[in-house]
Scaffold this motif. Sequence first.
Motif, PDB file in Angstrom:
ATOM      1  N   ALA A  46       0.820  -1.215   0.000  1.00 38.57           N
ATOM      2  CA  ALA A  46       0.000   0.000   0.000  1.00 38.57           C
ATOM      3  C   ALA A  46       0.852   1.263   0.000  1.00 38.57           C
ATOM      4  O   ALA A  46       0.577   2.213  -0.745  1.00 38.57           O
ATOM      5  CB  ALA A  46      -0.945  -0.012   1.203  1.00 38.57           C
ATOM      6  N   VAL A  47       1.901   1.284   0.811  1.00 39.97           N
ATOM      7  CA  VAL A  47       2.793   2.453   0.862  1.00 39.97           C
ATOM      8  C   VAL A  47       3.486   2.660  -0.483  1.00 39.97           C
ATOM      9  O   VAL A  47       3.603   3.785  -0.976  1.00 39.97           O
ATOM     10  CB  VAL A  47       3.821   2.312   2.016  1.00 39.97           C
ATOM     11  CG1 VAL A  47       4.949   3.323   1.903  1.00 39.97           C
ATOM     12  CG2 VAL A  47       3.121   2.439   3.357  1.00 39.97           C
ATOM     13  N   ALA A  48       3.933   1.577  -1.088  1.00 41.57           N
ATOM     14  CA  ALA A  48       4.593   1.683  -2.386  1.00 41.57           C
ATOM     15  C   ALA A  48       3.632   2.210  -3.447  1.00 41.57           C
ATOM     16  O   ALA A  48       4.004   3.061  -4.262  1.00 41.57           O
ATOM     17  CB  ALA A  48       5.161   0.334  -2.803  1.00 41.57           C
ATOM     18  N   LEU A  49       2.395   1.727  -3.440  1.00 36.77           N
ATOM     19  CA  LEU A  49       1.417   2.209  -4.417  1.00 36.77           C
ATOM     20  C   LEU A  49       1.146   3.693  -4.218  1.00 36.77           C
ATOM     21  O   LEU A  49       1.088   4.460  -5.193  1.00 36.77           O
ATOM     22  CB  LEU A  49       0.126   1.391  -4.313  1.00 36.77           C
ATOM     23  CG  LEU A  49      -0.934   1.679  -5.367  1.00 36.77           C
ATOM     24  CD1 LEU A  49      -0.380   1.481  -6.782  1.00 36.77           C
ATOM     25  CD2 LEU A  49      -2.146   0.777  -5.150  1.00 36.77           C
ATOM     26  N   PHE A  50       1.016   4.124  -2.974  1.00 33.61           N
ATOM     27  CA  PHE A  50       0.848   5.543  -2.659  1.00 33.61           C
ATOM     28  C   PHE A  50       2.011   6.355  -3.240  1.00 33.61           C
ATOM     29  O   PHE A  50       1.813   7.360  -3.928  1.00 33.61           O
ATOM     30  CB  PHE A  50       0.770   5.715  -1.133  1.00 33.61           C
ATOM     31  CG  PHE A  50       0.784   7.145  -0.665  1.00 33.61           C
ATOM     32  CD1 PHE A  50      -0.377   7.894  -0.671  1.00 33.61           C
ATOM     33  CD2 PHE A  50       1.954   7.729  -0.207  1.00 33.61           C
ATOM     34  CE1 PHE A  50      -0.374   9.216  -0.223  1.00 33.61           C
ATOM     35  CE2 PHE A  50       1.972   9.041   0.236  1.00 33.61           C
ATOM     36  CZ  PHE A  50       0.805   9.788   0.224  1.00 33.61           C
ATOM     37  N   LEU A 150      -5.107   3.764   0.703  1.00 27.51           N
ATOM     38  CA  LEU A 150      -6.007   3.281   1.758  1.00 27.51           C
ATOM     39  C   LEU A 150      -6.871   2.119   1.273  1.00 27.51           C
ATOM     40  O   LEU A 150      -7.074   1.148   1.999  1.00 27.51           O
ATOM     41  CB  LEU A 150      -6.896   4.423   2.266  1.00 27.51           C
ATOM     42  CG  LEU A 150      -6.204   5.462   3.138  1.00 27.51           C
ATOM     43  CD1 LEU A 150      -7.147   6.627   3.452  1.00 27.51           C
ATOM     44  CD2 LEU A 150      -5.678   4.830   4.415  1.00 27.51           C
ATOM     45  N   ILE A 151      -7.369   2.204   0.052  1.00 27.03           N
ATOM     46  CA  ILE A 151      -8.210   1.130  -0.499  1.00 27.03           C
ATOM     47  C   ILE A 151      -7.379  -0.138  -0.689  1.00 27.03           C
ATOM     48  O   ILE A 151      -7.898  -1.258  -0.579  1.00 27.03           O
ATOM     49  CB  ILE A 151      -8.855   1.573  -1.832  1.00 27.03           C
ATOM     50  CG1 ILE A 151      -9.844   2.709  -1.587  1.00 27.03           C
ATOM     51  CG2 ILE A 151      -9.521   0.404  -2.545  1.00 27.03           C
ATOM     52  CD1 ILE A 151     -11.082   2.360  -0.807  1.00 27.03           C
ATOM     53  N   LEU A 153      -5.257  -1.380   1.270  1.00 24.92           N
ATOM     54  CA  LEU A 153      -5.146  -2.115   2.532  1.00 24.92           C
ATOM     55  C   LEU A 153      -6.240  -3.177   2.690  1.00 24.92           C
ATOM     56  O   LEU A 153      -5.932  -4.356   2.885  1.00 24.92           O
ATOM     57  CB  LEU A 153      -5.136  -1.152   3.720  1.00 24.92           C
ATOM     58  CG  LEU A 153      -3.903  -0.255   3.829  1.00 24.92           C
ATOM     59  CD1 LEU A 153      -4.114   0.818   4.887  1.00 24.92           C
ATOM     60  CD2 LEU A 153      -2.664  -1.073   4.118  1.00 24.92           C
ATOM     61  N   PRO A 154      -7.528  -2.830   2.581  1.00 20.48           N
ATOM     62  CA  PRO A 154      -8.535  -3.890   2.691  1.00 20.48           C
ATOM     63  C   PRO A 154      -8.509  -4.856   1.503  1.00 20.48           C
ATOM     64  O   PRO A 154      -8.817  -6.040   1.664  1.00 20.48           O
ATOM     65  CB  PRO A 154      -9.870  -3.137   2.776  1.00 20.48           C
ATOM     66  CG  PRO A 154      -9.609  -1.774   2.268  1.00 20.48           C
ATOM     67  CD  PRO A 154      -8.144  -1.504   2.521  1.00 20.48           C
ATOM     68  N   SER A 155      -8.132  -4.371   0.339  1.00 20.17           N
ATOM     69  CA  SER A 155      -8.036  -5.266  -0.819  1.00 20.17           C
ATOM     70  C   SER A 155      -6.997  -6.356  -0.576  1.00 20.17           C
ATOM     71  O   SER A 155      -7.262  -7.540  -0.808  1.00 20.17           O
ATOM     72  CB  SER A 155      -7.659  -4.478  -2.082  1.00 20.17           C
ATOM     73  OG  SER A 155      -8.658  -3.557  -2.416  1.00 20.17           O
ATOM     74  N   MET A 156      -5.827  -5.961  -0.100  1.00 17.04           N
ATOM     75  CA  MET A 156      -4.785  -6.939   0.201  1.00 17.04           C
ATOM     76  C   MET A 156      -5.199  -7.829   1.376  1.00 17.04           C
ATOM     77  O   MET A 156      -4.924  -9.025   1.386  1.00 17.04           O
ATOM     78  CB  MET A 156      -3.466  -6.242   0.559  1.00 17.04           C
ATOM     79  CG  MET A 156      -2.819  -5.464  -0.549  1.00 17.04           C
ATOM     80  SD  MET A 156      -2.168  -6.515  -1.828  1.00 17.04           S
ATOM     81  CE  MET A 156      -3.119  -5.899  -3.192  1.00 17.04           C
ATOM     82  N   ALA A 157      -5.872  -7.241   2.356  1.00 14.11           N
ATOM     83  CA  ALA A 157      -6.319  -8.027   3.511  1.00 14.11           C
ATOM     84  C   ALA A 157      -7.305  -9.108   3.083  1.00 14.11           C
ATOM     85  O   ALA A 157      -7.269 -10.227   3.611  1.00 14.11           O
ATOM     86  CB  ALA A 157      -6.943  -7.118   4.562  1.00 14.11           C
ATOM     87  N   ILE A 158      -8.178  -8.792   2.134  1.00 13.15           N
ATOM     88  CA  ILE A 158      -9.115  -9.805   1.624  1.00 13.15           C
ATOM     89  C   ILE A 158      -8.347 -10.972   1.029  1.00 13.15           C
ATOM     90  O   ILE A 158      -8.643 -12.137   1.311  1.00 13.15           O
ATOM     91  CB  ILE A 158     -10.079  -9.179   0.589  1.00 13.15           C
ATOM     92  CG1 ILE A 158     -11.068  -8.244   1.299  1.00 13.15           C
ATOM     93  CG2 ILE A 158     -10.822 -10.266  -0.197  1.00 13.15           C
ATOM     94  CD1 ILE A 158     -11.861  -7.355   0.358  1.00 13.15           C
ATOM     95  N   TRP A 159      -7.339 -10.673   0.220  1.00 10.12           N
ATOM     96  CA  TRP A 159      -6.526 -11.740  -0.368  1.00 10.12           C
ATOM     97  C   TRP A 159      -5.793 -12.520   0.731  1.00 10.12           C
ATOM     98  O   TRP A 159      -5.677 -13.738   0.670  1.00 10.12           O
ATOM     99  CB  TRP A 159      -5.531 -11.168  -1.379  1.00 10.12           C
ATOM    100  CG  TRP A 159      -6.185 -10.901  -2.699  1.00 10.12           C
ATOM    101  CD1 TRP A 159      -6.813  -9.745  -3.084  1.00 10.12           C
ATOM    102  CD2 TRP A 159      -6.299 -11.794  -3.791  1.00 10.12           C
ATOM    103  NE1 TRP A 159      -7.298  -9.881  -4.355  1.00 10.12           N
ATOM    104  CE2 TRP A 159      -6.991 -11.125  -4.822  1.00 10.12           C
ATOM    105  CE3 TRP A 159      -5.871 -13.097  -4.020  1.00 10.12           C
ATOM    106  CZ2 TRP A 159      -7.277 -11.714  -6.047  1.00 10.12           C
ATOM    107  CZ3 TRP A 159      -6.150 -13.681  -5.255  1.00 10.12           C
ATOM    108  CH2 TRP A 159      -6.842 -12.998  -6.244  1.00 10.12           C
ATOM    109  N   GLY A 160      -5.329 -11.806   1.741  1.00  8.27           N
ATOM    110  CA  GLY A 160      -4.656 -12.471   2.853  1.00  8.27           C
ATOM    111  C   GLY A 160      -5.596 -13.382   3.621  1.00  8.27           C
ATOM    112  O   GLY A 160      -5.239 -14.513   3.979  1.00  8.27           O
TER     113      GLY A 160
END
Length: 196
Positions: A46-50, A150-151, A153-160
């Motif tokens: 997420a930080v890298a995408l930002f 920010l978006i 974060l939950p997207s990656m969490a869903i995959w996790g």
Amino acid sequence: MLELALVIVPFAFSMTASPGPANLMVAATATNFGIARIVPQILGIAVALFAMILAAGFGLGEILLRLPQIHGALKYAGAAYLLYLGYRIATAAPPRINADRKPVSFLGAVMLQVLNPKGWIIALGAVTAFTRPTEEMSGQVLVIAGVTGLIALPSMAIWGLLGEAAGRLLQSARAFRVFNLTMAGLLVASIVTLFT
């Protein structure tokens, strides 16, 4: 700016939740290590995408468009790193044996995202599609980068979470091996999209 933030949400979710190298890595790693141990990895992506959206909005995107050899070098470096990550996933031991191994770190996840052409497509696409040249650019770029980060974060969490659930279903070392090989294969197969 609120209108821009609301408009960017569906784009950001569709881009960060759709299958790609970062999502596959998160799912595979969560299967082997659990979601709690991969939080730094999710934050790194997420930080890298930002940061990539900021870079695209403040000029790096223009450099990549004008100097295709830099884009080509990123593509090959990204492919090499994805092969390395595919190897790590393919050779990961089942969770009970993984206790002493570590998942991809925050910096490793940042590197994956920076070398991920899909990440640059998201960054360049968001900046070019959602900014208005007649308005102050830096504020727009900050909103786009912030909402997308920010978006993610939950997207990656869903995959996790999906990966962690798969880990609970896999009851044998053989099942984990097949799963890891499949995920590694999908990650390596995503390299094909870099060159088509």
